[in-house]
Design an enzyme around this catalytic site. Structure first.
Site, short mmCIF file in Angstrom:
data_model
loop_
_atom_site.label_atom_id
_atom_site.label_comp_id
_atom_site.label_asym_id
_atom_site.label_seq_id
_atom_site.Cartn_x
_atom_site.Cartn_y
_atom_site.Cartn_z
N HIS A 163 -1.05 -5.91 5.74
CA HIS A 163 -1.55 -5.01 4.70
C HIS A 163 -2.83 -5.57 4.08
O HIS A 163 -2.92 -5.71 2.87
CB HIS A 163 -0.51 -4.81 3.60
N PRO A 164 -3.84 -5.88 4.87
CA PRO A 164 -5.07 -6.42 4.25
C PRO A 164 -5.76 -5.36 3.40
O PRO A 164 -5.76 -4.18 3.73
CB PRO A 164 -5.93 -6.81 5.46
#
Length: 204
Positions: free
Chosen positions: A136-137
């Site tokens: 989940h950057p």
């Protein structure tokens, strides 16, 4: 991840289902609201294996994304700097100990074959060795006022100082989401797409 070996019955059940919801959300300390997630995972180390994944959703540590070269086809340089901030080690360490207490509860004896893995005495070293980034950057082009250090885009997603360039995805989030960011990213993209469309129509 704290691992445990599943019983035959639990292993057979896990083979027919995928786990993906969190078991528990809790604060890592004062001023942190529900920023820790403890998730059940199965088949972590092959059939018959499971465990609890501990996730710190809003770390204090920050990484960087830098250009490798003037060639836009070159991959950027990523420095995640996981657990660089001492506070993250302390918050995640408390959560891992809590997960170990959960696995040691008698209720787990119905699904666990033998005792669960326990965190080692050198928990800081163990965390540094085993900590991994989730998929989940976000936040590499944070939204904010033009006069605020670190701001990359304005409230409409326009890149500051660059004419005709917008960013409309999870990169503009100024702080990480406390939950998986899929719906938040869709909302951001829809809102900024509408703003971009409105501005382009006004310039025609």
């Amino acid at each position: 991840m704290l691992d445990l070996r599943l019983t035959a019955a639990a292993s057979a059940l896990a083979a027919r289902a995928d786990s993906g919801c969190y078991l528990l959300r809790l604060p890592s300390g004062p001023g942190h609201a529900d920023d820790l997630q403890i998730l059940p995972m199965d088949r972590t180390a092959g059939p018959g294996a499971g465990g609890l994944l501990v996730s710190l959703m809003r770390p204090e540590s920050t990484g960087s994304v830098r250009l490798r070269s003037p060639d836009p086809a070159d991959h950027p340089l990523l420095d995640l700097r996981l657990l660089a901030d001492r506070r993250d080690l302390e918050r995640l360490g408390r959560a891992v100990r809590h997960a170990a207490e959960l696995l040691a509860h008698p209720a787990f004896r119905e699904v666990a074959d033998g005792g669960p893995a326990q965190p080692p005495a050198d928990l800081d070293g163990w965390l540094r060795e085993h900590c991994r980034v989730l998929y989940h950057p976000s936040g590499t082009c944070r939204m904010g006022p033009e006069d605020e250090p670190g701001s990359v885009v304005d409230e409409e997603g326009r890149v500051l100082g660059v004419e005709g360039l917008w960013v409309a995805d999870a990169a503009v989030m100024p702080v990480p989401c406390g939950v998986p960011p899929y719906l938040t990213t869709v909302m951001v993209a829809e809102r900024l797409a509408a703003a971009i469309g409105s501005r382009l129509r006004r310039t025609r």
